[in-house]
Design an enzyme around this catalytic site. Structure first.
Site, PDB file in Angstrom:
ATOM      1  N   HIS A  68       0.826  -1.205   0.000  1.00  0.00           N
ATOM      2  CA  HIS A  68       0.000   0.000   0.000  1.00  0.00           C
ATOM      3  C   HIS A  68       0.862   1.258   0.000  1.00  0.00           C
ATOM      4  O   HIS A  68       2.088   1.211   0.083  1.00  0.00           O
ATOM      5  CB  HIS A  68      -0.948   0.000   1.201  1.00  0.00           C
ATOM      6  CG  HIS A  68      -0.262  -0.081   2.538  1.00  0.00           C
ATOM      7  ND1 HIS A  68       0.200   1.029   3.202  1.00  0.00           N
ATOM      8  CD2 HIS A  68       0.021  -1.143   3.330  1.00  0.00           C
ATOM      9  CE1 HIS A  68       0.742   0.658   4.367  1.00  0.00           C
ATOM     10  NE2 HIS A  68       0.648  -0.660   4.459  1.00  0.00           N
ATOM     11  N   CYS A  84       2.739  -3.330   6.676  1.00  0.00           N
ATOM     12  CA  CYS A  84       3.249  -4.350   5.759  1.00  0.00           C
ATOM     13  C   CYS A  84       4.287  -3.744   4.830  1.00  0.00           C
ATOM     14  O   CYS A  84       5.361  -3.381   5.267  1.00  0.00           O
ATOM     15  CB  CYS A  84       2.086  -4.948   4.973  1.00  0.00           C
ATOM     16  SG  CYS A  84       1.044  -6.061   5.951  1.00  0.00           S
TER      17      CYS A  84
END
Length: 255
Positions: A172, A188
């Site tokens: 992302h 992440c």
């Protein structure tokens, strides 16, 4: 021009991952970044993304075409969480390389998965583990942050699945520009927002994603890049700044 609460937000960076503004220990050569180039300010729907400050684009922290030594087929995304790079394989021996930041969740996954969900301007809610382990950081945001300039997930998110099940592994964007090229306590795999928009447009549903092990990173990466960057400690962000940006975004959208 970015309104004052939004400007404050971008200067403060993202929730739970902020540290100093200096790049990691690898100090590459500073080169001029084209003002109207890939990392310039851009309009994305009704949201204005700020330009990436050149101090965060020190080589190798920028999107670039590179020679690629891995065995993956064209169209594959390859994540190297140790060298802090993501590759989009374009052909035999060629790939686009993006710099990334790697959170704790990003270091706990290896092997392959596929993209089975894609979201523009995703919202974010802290996990139960975040609330339990760092309540002082994440407690004020337990109700979540809607998608937009204030969301730590940035402009786009790619959700990875394995055998039909959500892996909880995400690729992302981020509004924490200083984190790129480093590791953090949460999250992440994060890219500059300009980069995740570019990758999102290239990677269709079903794209295969391969996450390297440490041994694979050592075997395939330039030794100067393996284990590059530093571990960034969490920093408490004023929730009033975050939610002021959320409210301002709502007002702008309503106009």
């Amino acid at each position: 021009m970015i309104p004052s609460p939004l400007r404050a937000l971008f200067l403060c960076c993202a929730i739970g991952t902020i540290a100093g503004c200096a790049p990691g220990p690898y100090q590459g050569a500073m080169e001029a970044v084209e003002p109207g180039g890939h990392y310039a300010a851009m309009e994305d729907g009704d949201i204005t993304l700020p330009a990436v400050d050149p101090q965060y684009l020190v080589e190798p922290n920028r999107m670039t075409q590179v020679a690629y030594k891995g065995p993956e087929e064209p169209g594959t995304i390859v994540v190297d969480p140790y060298a802090k790079f993501l590759y989009f394989v374009e052909g035999p021996g060629q790939a686009t390389r993006y710099p990334i930041a790697v959170g704790r969740e990003g270091r706990g996954f290896s092997g392959s998965a596929t993209i089975q969900r894609k979201v523009e301007w995703p919202g974010w809610t802290p996990t139960a583990n975040m609330l339990r382990t760092e309540p002082e950081v994440y407690g004020p945001f337990r109700g979540g942050i809607p998608g937009g300039v204030a969301s730590p997930l940035g402009a786009r998110a790619l959700y990875l699945y394995r055998n039909g099940r959500d892996t909880r592994f995400r690729i992302h964007g981020t509004n924490d520009m200083a984190s790129i090229g480093n590791s953090s306590t949460a999250g992440c795999i994060r890219l500059f927002n300009q980069d995740i928009i570019d990758l999102y447009n290239r990677a269709p549903m079903g794209t295969r994603v391969v996450v390297r092990t440490y041994d694979e990173s050592v075997a395939l990466e330039d030794p100067q890049y393996v284990n590059r960057g530093v571990e960034l400690p969490p920093t408490i962000v004023d929730p009033d700044v975050i939610y002021a940006a959320v409210e301002e975004q709502k007002l702008r959208k309503a106009q």
